[in-house]
Motif scaffolding. Sequence first.
Motif, PDB file in Angstrom:
ATOM      1  N   ILE A 270     -13.283  -8.049   1.108  1.00 29.86           N
ATOM      2  CA  ILE A 270     -12.158  -7.172   0.741  1.00 29.86           C
ATOM      3  C   ILE A 270     -10.649  -7.937   1.008  1.00 29.86           C
ATOM      4  CG2 ILE A 270     -11.027  -5.082   1.197  1.00 29.86           C
ATOM      5  CD1 ILE A 270     -14.240  -4.354   2.073  1.00 29.86           C
TER       6      ILE A 270
ATOM      7  N   LYS B  47      -4.279   3.399   3.001  1.00 26.69           N
ATOM      8  CA  LYS B  47      -5.023   3.558   1.616  1.00 26.69           C
ATOM      9  C   LYS B  47      -4.835   5.095   1.188  1.00 26.69           C
ATOM     10  CE  LYS B  47      -8.056  -0.349   2.132  1.00 26.69           C
ATOM     11  NZ  LYS B  47      -9.553  -1.004   2.144  1.00 26.69           N
TER      12      LYS B  47
ATOM     13  N   ASN C  95      -8.245  -1.189   9.574  1.00 26.22           N
ATOM     14  CA  ASN C  95      -9.583  -0.889   9.513  1.00 26.22           C
ATOM     15  C   ASN C  95     -10.330  -1.929   9.873  1.00 26.22           C
ATOM     16  OD1 ASN C  95     -11.732   0.927   9.126  1.00 26.22           O
ATOM     17  ND2 ASN C  95     -12.075   0.144   7.204  1.00 26.22           N
ATOM     18  N   ALA C  96      -9.758  -3.066   9.693  1.00 29.66           N
ATOM     19  CA  ALA C  96     -10.757  -4.428   9.798  1.00 29.66           C
ATOM     20  C   ALA C  96     -10.705  -4.397  11.369  1.00 29.66           C
ATOM     21  CB  ALA C  96      -9.923  -5.709   9.520  1.00 29.66           C
TER      22      ALA C  96
ATOM     23  N   ASP D  88     -18.369   2.147   7.524  1.00 27.35           N
ATOM     24  CA  ASP D  88     -16.964   1.671   7.179  1.00 27.35           C
ATOM     25  C   ASP D  88     -16.691   2.173   5.828  1.00 27.35           C
ATOM     26  OD1 ASP D  88     -14.685   0.173   6.574  1.00 27.35           O
ATOM     27  OD2 ASP D  88     -15.629  -1.743   6.509  1.00 27.35           O
TER      28      ASP D  88
ATOM     29  N   SER E 278      -8.841   3.181   6.629  1.00 27.71           N
ATOM     30  CA  SER E 278      -7.548   2.773   6.711  1.00 27.71           C
ATOM     31  C   SER E 278      -6.606   3.929   6.615  1.00 27.71           C
ATOM     32  CB  SER E 278      -7.146   1.765   5.628  1.00 27.71           C
ATOM     33  OG  SER E 278      -8.134   0.715   5.483  1.00 27.71           O
TER      34      SER E 278
ATOM     35  N   SER F 134     -15.679  -0.609  -2.256  1.00 28.82           N
ATOM     36  CA  SER F 134     -14.473  -0.832  -2.231  1.00 28.82           C
ATOM     37  C   SER F 134     -13.766  -1.327  -3.704  1.00 28.82           C
ATOM     38  CB  SER F 134     -13.477  -1.343  -0.936  1.00 28.82           C
ATOM     39  OG  SER F 134     -13.710  -0.397   0.201  1.00 28.82           O
TER      40      SER F 134
ATOM     41  N   ARG G 226       0.937  -1.306   0.069  1.00 30.09           N
ATOM     42  CA  ARG G 226       0.060  -0.064  -0.038  1.00 30.09           C
ATOM     43  C   ARG G 226       0.815   1.347  -0.031  1.00 30.09           C
ATOM     44  NH1 ARG G 226      -4.734  -1.675   4.041  1.00 30.09           N
ATOM     45  NH2 ARG G 226      -5.992  -3.289   2.719  1.00 30.09           N
TER      46      ARG G 226
HETATM   47  C1  LIG Z   1      -9.993  -1.824   2.984  1.00 28.87           C
HETATM   48  C2  LIG Z   1     -11.000  -2.004   3.824  1.00 28.87           C
HETATM   49  C3  LIG Z   1     -11.209  -2.758   4.791  1.00 28.87           C
HETATM   50  C4  LIG Z   1      -9.882  -3.186   5.757  1.00 28.87           C
HETATM   51  O1  LIG Z   1      -9.045  -2.331   5.978  1.00 28.87           O
HETATM   52  P1  LIG Z   1      -7.624  -2.742   6.555  1.00 28.87           P
HETATM   53  O2  LIG Z   1      -6.963  -1.435   6.864  1.00 28.87           O
HETATM   54  O3  LIG Z   1      -7.014  -3.631   5.290  1.00 28.87           O
HETATM   55  O4  LIG Z   1      -7.815  -3.532   7.792  1.00 28.87           O
HETATM   56  C5  LIG Z   1     -12.364  -2.911   5.790  1.00 28.87           C
HETATM   57  N1  LIG Z   1     -13.480  -2.302   5.042  1.00 28.87           N
HETATM   58  C6  LIG Z   1     -13.376  -1.610   3.744  1.00 28.87           C
HETATM   59  C7  LIG Z   1     -14.563  -1.037   3.427  1.00 28.87           C
HETATM   60  C8  LIG Z   1     -12.345  -1.722   3.133  1.00 28.87           C
HETATM   61  O5  LIG Z   1     -12.109  -0.865   1.895  1.00 28.87           O
END
Ligand SMILES: *Cc1c(COP(=O)(O)O)cnc(C)c1O
Length: 445
Positions: free
Chosen positions: A171, A286, A144-145, A249, A283, A219, A88
């Motif tokens: 994802i 990203k 983000n997870a 999210d 995240s 996503s 990333r």
């Molecule tokens: C990328 C993403 C996640 C996971 O995020 P990480 O930072 O990889 O854990 C969760 N939800 C959405 C909508 C995403 O795009």
Amino acid sequence: MSLLRSLPKIDKLMAHDAFASFNPTRLAPCVKAAVEALRQGILEGTVTHVDENALVQEICARMEESLSPSLVPLVNATGVIVHTNLGRSCLSPVLLTRATAALTHYTNLEYDVQKGRRGERYAHVSRHLRELLGVEDVLVVNNNASAVFLILNTFAKGKETIVSRGELVEIGGSFRVPEVMSNSGTTLVEVGATNKTRLSDYTNALTEHTAMLMKVHRSNFSIEGFSEEASLEELVGLAKEKGVLDYYDLGSAYLADLPYGLSHAEPSLPKLLVHNPSLVSFSGDKLFGGVQAGIIVGKKALIDRLKKNQLLRMLRVDKLTLCLLEETVKAYLGGETHLIPTLDLLLRDVKSLEALAKKMRRQIGAEKCDIVHSQTYVGGGTMPNRPIPTVALHVKGEATALERRFRERHVIGRIERDRFLLDLRALLKEDEKPLVEICKKVLNA
Ligand SMILES: *Cc1c(COP(=O)(O)O)cnc(C)c1O
């Protein structure tokens, strides 16, 4: 067979002066393996004499090799800026330098210097993030997870969470919204159809057990044709009216306007925050362009409850993350977006990519490559189906062989219509010169 007898004894070889600085526990298997390889060579007839000096040198090389890092730098010539397989977002060396002192010393990670007592780990980056985003409060977790998991577990465990069928996405293989929800302890209530979900679908699904209306950014895919979804604004309004929480999210977040029509495709984080949502998470690595982290923003009372969840201890971030993320946030605040490589590369215009392509082609040799205009994607589950313009060097020759030869030198390009391309969209400035040198080596080999 006399050759076999002339193989050096392991004990004697271990005591060789050249190995004096090596840890014997690591050295022993290395010596055994090298002697064994020699023995095999003799038996197979490929080795006709035993050269002890060569053997010693080979063992030294093996010892060095065994300590070589597993994580190595690669040149990203794929054109994809936020490339999940390539880690990333990258960190600018300038930001790393700014963080060095705090990372190599003891810090006030959990110490309040003014009061002389225990302080709060989460206070650090949140001050700057609050200023940057204008939100009540912020919490940073591992990714983000984990943000999604923590939020569902804290507010919706044993209760119901309403999500659109069109947003039950997977994802990156290991993050499937339905599974994450069930593991967090909440009951998923699916509403609408894959392509259409209206606000009334949420309204009709509300019960006394509803804890939350959750919106998930799709996503890595998009729905074309007839489709409809409830906006964040509508969900926030409904949640407020019914006394439940709303949570988005968002996945990837960006702050300022993006080029190539990307800002029209999806609203920026500040535009979403205008609707005053309860909670939003995204995240750190990203489009935001920082290090791996899950950034949760929203109402202070809710963030306070997240901080009281025992789970947070498992999801908490190290000072490394806090320090480096804070440098990215400060770069935003100071208007230094050129120090956020993900943004810097995305903002690069086609003219400047063309100029770079011309310069590199001249250095590599005009007969060896052409300049092609193409399209690429931001990547990392952001803005799917939104091509952005790019410029690439088409290296002449058989594409799959070139792909492999460049990859062996840690340059990852891409093949498009049987042509091997070195796409310049995601190429870091630091990698421009080395890439020219590698091109010369590969093409003159
Ligand atoms: C990328 C993403 C996640 C996971 O995020 P990480 O930072 O990889 O854990 C969760 N939800 C959405 C909508 C995403 O795009």
